[in-house]
Design a protein around this motif. Structure first.
Motif, PDB file in Angstrom:
ATOM      1  N   VAL A   1       0.841  -1.206   0.000  1.00 29.02           N
ATOM      2  CA  VAL A   1       0.000   0.000   0.000  1.00 29.02           C
ATOM      3  C   VAL A   1       0.876   1.255   0.000  1.00 29.02           C
ATOM      4  CG1 VAL A   1      -1.718   1.315   1.314  1.00 29.02           C
ATOM      5  CG2 VAL A   1      -1.959  -1.164   1.064  1.00 29.02           C
ATOM      6  N   ALA A   2       1.970   1.238   0.758  1.00 28.78           N
ATOM      7  CA  ALA A   2       2.872   2.406   0.803  1.00 28.78           C
ATOM      8  C   ALA A   2       3.455   2.707  -0.574  1.00 28.78           C
ATOM      9  CB  ALA A   2       3.987   2.167   1.820  1.00 28.78           C
TER      10      ALA A   2
ATOM     11  N   VAL B   1      -3.133  12.453   2.013  1.00 31.85           N
ATOM     12  CA  VAL B   1      -3.914  11.958   3.153  1.00 31.85           C
ATOM     13  C   VAL B   1      -3.581  10.489   3.405  1.00 31.85           C
ATOM     14  CG1 VAL B   1      -6.251  11.488   3.975  1.00 31.85           C
ATOM     15  CG2 VAL B   1      -5.759  13.631   2.775  1.00 31.85           C
ATOM     16  N   ALA B   2      -3.589   9.692   2.350  1.00 29.14           N
ATOM     17  CA  ALA B   2      -3.277   8.274   2.489  1.00 29.14           C
ATOM     18  C   ALA B   2      -1.827   8.067   2.925  1.00 29.14           C
ATOM     19  CB  ALA B   2      -3.538   7.547   1.167  1.00 29.14           C
TER      20      ALA B   2
ATOM     21  N   ILE C   1      -0.854   5.838   6.007  1.00 32.84           N
ATOM     22  CA  ILE C   1      -0.048   4.625   5.880  1.00 32.84           C
ATOM     23  C   ILE C   1       1.247   4.759   6.660  1.00 32.84           C
ATOM     24  CG2 ILE C   1       1.197   5.134   3.729  1.00 32.84           C
ATOM     25  CD1 ILE C   1      -0.356   1.774   4.617  1.00 32.84           C
ATOM     26  N   ALA C   2       1.850   5.941   6.667  1.00 30.18           N
ATOM     27  CA  ALA C   2       3.063   6.142   7.466  1.00 30.18           C
ATOM     28  C   ALA C   2       2.740   5.990   8.951  1.00 30.18           C
ATOM     29  CB  ALA C   2       3.682   7.505   7.171  1.00 30.18           C
ATOM     30  N   GLY C   3       1.584   6.460   9.369  1.00 30.79           N
ATOM     31  CA  GLY C   3       1.149   6.268  10.751  1.00 30.79           C
ATOM     32  C   GLY C   3       0.958   4.796  11.089  1.00 30.79           C
TER      33      GLY C   3
ATOM     34  N   SER D   1      13.084  -1.626  13.500  1.00 33.22           N
ATOM     35  CA  SER D   1      11.791  -1.018  13.834  1.00 33.22           C
ATOM     36  C   SER D   1      11.961   0.451  14.204  1.00 33.22           C
ATOM     37  CB  SER D   1      11.134  -1.777  14.991  1.00 33.22           C
ATOM     38  OG  SER D   1      10.748  -3.060  14.577  1.00 33.22           O
ATOM     39  N   VAL D   2      12.993   0.784  14.969  1.00 33.26           N
ATOM     40  CA  VAL D   2      13.246   2.167  15.347  1.00 33.26           C
ATOM     41  C   VAL D   2      13.574   3.006  14.112  1.00 33.26           C
ATOM     42  CG1 VAL D   2      14.803   3.693  16.634  1.00 33.26           C
ATOM     43  CG2 VAL D   2      13.908   1.620  17.712  1.00 33.26           C
ATOM     44  N   ILE D   3      14.371   2.461  13.195  1.00 33.13           N
ATOM     45  CA  ILE D   3      14.707   3.172  11.958  1.00 33.13           C
ATOM     46  C   ILE D   3      13.451   3.433  11.131  1.00 33.13           C
ATOM     47  CG2 ILE D   3      15.888   2.939   9.725  1.00 33.13           C
ATOM     48  CD1 ILE D   3      18.121   1.435  11.291  1.00 33.13           C
ATOM     49  N   MET D   4      12.596   2.434  11.000  1.00 33.85           N
ATOM     50  CA  MET D   4      11.362   2.598  10.218  1.00 33.85           C
ATOM     51  C   MET D   4      10.420   3.606  10.874  1.00 33.85           C
ATOM     52  SD  MET D   4      11.558   0.824   7.457  1.00 33.85           S
ATOM     53  CE  MET D   4      10.003   0.237   6.851  1.00 33.85           C
ATOM     54  N   ILE D   5      10.373   3.623  12.204  1.00 37.27           N
ATOM     55  CA  ILE D   5       9.547   4.608  12.906  1.00 37.27           C
ATOM     56  C   ILE D   5      10.062   6.018  12.616  1.00 37.27           C
ATOM     57  CG2 ILE D   5       8.966   5.492  15.209  1.00 37.27           C
ATOM     58  CD1 ILE D   5       8.822   2.487  16.093  1.00 37.27           C
ATOM     59  N   ALA D   6      11.372   6.203  12.663  1.00 36.39           N
ATOM     60  CA  ALA D   6      11.953   7.519  12.391  1.00 36.39           C
ATOM     61  C   ALA D   6      11.695   7.957  10.944  1.00 36.39           C
ATOM     62  CB  ALA D   6      13.456   7.504  12.673  1.00 36.39           C
ATOM     63  N   LEU D   7      11.901   7.062   9.976  1.00 38.33           N
ATOM     64  CA  LEU D   7      11.646   7.402   8.575  1.00 38.33           C
ATOM     65  C   LEU D   7      10.183   7.767   8.352  1.00 38.33           C
ATOM     66  CD1 LEU D   7      13.747   4.702   6.665  1.00 38.33           C
ATOM     67  CD2 LEU D   7      14.245   7.137   6.902  1.00 38.33           C
ATOM     68  N   SER D   8       9.294   7.017   8.961  1.00 38.04           N
ATOM     69  CA  SER D   8       7.863   7.299   8.817  1.00 38.04           C
ATOM     70  C   SER D   8       7.501   8.640   9.445  1.00 38.04           C
ATOM     71  CB  SER D   8       7.042   6.174   9.439  1.00 38.04           C
ATOM     72  OG  SER D   8       7.291   4.968   8.751  1.00 38.04           O
TER      73      SER D   8
END
Length: 146
Positions: free
Chosen positions: A76-77, A93-94, A98-100, A117-124
């Motif tokens: 989806v991303a 909006v999407a 999706i990042a959320g 997971s921490v890296i992906m949270i920061a990028l998002s």
């Protein structure tokens, strides 16, 4: 009279360039986050040895379950990022949504692959910021060579 309009015109084009740059940044980053989430999903579905096992974790799913979640979010991303390259409002909006969801999924699966997971949270987080800070009227076409 033209001297008073010239700074305004320069300011407007600078705002447009900044907003368009943020849109392209968000589109590229969401594409990367999506592709990386697809790979993470495939690794989890294959039950690769890169994942940790944690006992008594509140949000414990089968590793394959987490794999399907990350695979779906990644697909989806990537689709949404294609809309961001066109500066579509629905994609903004999407993209935030999706990042959320990527943030939430990576937080909940933190014990399985903590550093990533921490890296992906920061990028998002950067994606959400870029999509929210640029005003709709300033974005236009991000590839318009003004």
């Amino acid at each position: 009279m033209t001297a008073t309009h010239a700074p305004h015109s320069h300011h407007t084009s600078a705002k447009h360039a900044w907003a368009a740059g943020l849109m392209v940044f968000a589109a590229v980053m969401l594409t990367l986050v999506g592709i990386l989430d697809i790979f993470r999903g495939i690794m989890a579905i294959a039950e690769d040895d890169v994942f940790l096992t944690t006992r008594n974790y509140v949000f414990e799913f089968d590793l394959t379950g987490w794999g399907w979640i990350h695979l779906a979010l990644g697909v989806v991303a990537v689709i949404v990022s294609l809309g961001l390259f066109q500066a579509a409002t629905w994609a903004r909006v999407a993209g935030v949504a999706i990042a959320g969801l990527v943030v939430i999924a990576n937080f909940l699966s933190l014990p399985y692959y903590p550093v990533w997971s921490v890296i992906m949270i920061a990028l998002s987080g950067f994606i959400i910021w870029a999509l929210c800070v640029a005003k709709k009227e300033d974005v236009g076409d991000p590839f318009d060579a003004r």
